[in-house]
Motif scaffolding. Structure first.
Motif, PDB file in Angstrom:
ATOM      1  N   UNK A  90       0.849  -1.195   0.000  1.00  0.00           N
ATOM      2  CA  UNK A  90       0.000   0.000   0.000  1.00  0.00           C
ATOM      3  C   UNK A  90       0.885   1.246   0.000  1.00  0.00           C
ATOM      4  N   UNK A  91       1.015   1.907  -1.146  1.00  0.00           N
ATOM      5  CA  UNK A  91       1.881   3.094  -1.227  1.00  0.00           C
ATOM      6  C   UNK A  91       1.529   4.188  -0.220  1.00  0.00           C
ATOM      7  N   UNK A  92       0.250   4.362   0.087  1.00  0.00           N
ATOM      8  CA  UNK A  92      -0.162   5.390   1.043  1.00  0.00           C
ATOM      9  C   UNK A  92       0.365   5.071   2.436  1.00  0.00           C
ATOM     10  N   UNK A  95       4.179   5.583   2.455  1.00  0.00           N
ATOM     11  CA  UNK A  95       4.521   7.011   2.545  1.00  0.00           C
ATOM     12  C   UNK A  95       4.296   7.545   3.955  1.00  0.00           C
ATOM     13  N   UNK A  96       3.206   7.132   4.581  1.00  0.00           N
ATOM     14  CA  UNK A  96       2.939   7.553   5.960  1.00  0.00           C
ATOM     15  C   UNK A  96       4.067   7.100   6.872  1.00  0.00           C
ATOM     16  N   UNK A  97       4.450   5.828   6.775  1.00  0.00           N
ATOM     17  CA  UNK A  97       5.482   5.287   7.653  1.00  0.00           C
ATOM     18  C   UNK A  97       6.815   6.011   7.455  1.00  0.00           C
ATOM     19  N   UNK A 132       1.687   1.665  13.627  1.00  0.00           N
ATOM     20  CA  UNK A 132       1.618   0.954  12.346  1.00  0.00           C
ATOM     21  C   UNK A 132       0.701  -0.265  12.465  1.00  0.00           C
ATOM     22  N   UNK A 133       0.790  -0.966  13.587  1.00  0.00           N
ATOM     23  CA  UNK A 133      -0.040  -2.161  13.793  1.00  0.00           C
ATOM     24  C   UNK A 133      -1.531  -1.835  13.784  1.00  0.00           C
ATOM     25  N   UNK A 134      -1.906  -0.624  14.153  1.00  0.00           N
ATOM     26  CA  UNK A 134      -3.330  -0.256  14.209  1.00  0.00           C
ATOM     27  C   UNK A 134      -3.926   0.045  12.842  1.00  0.00           C
ATOM     28  N   UNK A 135      -3.097   0.254  11.846  1.00  0.00           N
ATOM     29  CA  UNK A 135      -3.518   0.848  10.578  1.00  0.00           C
ATOM     30  C   UNK A 135      -4.307  -0.064   9.639  1.00  0.00           C
TER      31      UNK A 135
END
Length: 151
Positions: A90-92, A95-97, A132-135
């Motif tokens: 997932x590119x989005x 990018x967030x990470x 990150x785990x929640x996403x």
């Protein structure tokens, strides 16, 4: 380095003390934040977080007898690794990470496709890994997997 451990606890017990502390901290933050439905198992010689067959009977396309993998953590020879399949697909989210990472640590990001490597255990951004785990929910991961990977 793959382990022959049969359980996540057994895996951790085989680690040197500094890695034991890091892997336990990662397990704790992941389990506290991972959406409902994922299960912690041994997967590919690492601690894995998977979509169990009870929720996704098709399993993993490479070996349908295995549950669908999502996230793994491992103590490798020269680093601790977090493997997150959605960051790869997932590119989005990727990018967030990448944008968030410098807010949590001064260490340079060492990242492959799905692998995030930490050479120094004292530089692991546990809070960021928890976020990150929640996403991604089980349903979101299964949908992405079926769209991109399942043949």
């Amino acid at each position: 380095m793959q382990s022959n451990a049969l359980t996540p606890d057994e895996y951790v017990e085989q680690l040197p003390e500094d890695r034991k502390l890091a892997i336990n901290a990662l397990r704790k933050v992941i389990l506290e934040n991972l959406p409902e439905g994922f299960s912690e198992v041994m997967s590919y010689g690492m601690i894995g977080y998977v979509v169990p067959h009870s929720l996704y009977p098709d399993g993993y396309h490479c070996d349908p007898s295995l549950p669908l993998p999502f996230l793994n953590i491992a103590s490798q020879k020269n680093f601790v690794a977090v493997y997150h399949m959605m960051v790869y697909s997932d590119p989005t989210l990727h990018e967030w990470f990448v944008a968030e990472y410098p807010k949590y640590t001064k260490a340079k990001l060492d990242m492959g496709k799905s692998c995030i490597r930490f050479k120094k255990v004292d530089q692991i951004p546990y809070q960021l890994i928890g976020e990150l785990a929640t996403k991604v929910t089980v349903d979101e991961w299964v949908s992405r997997y079926e769209k991109n990977y399942k043949r």
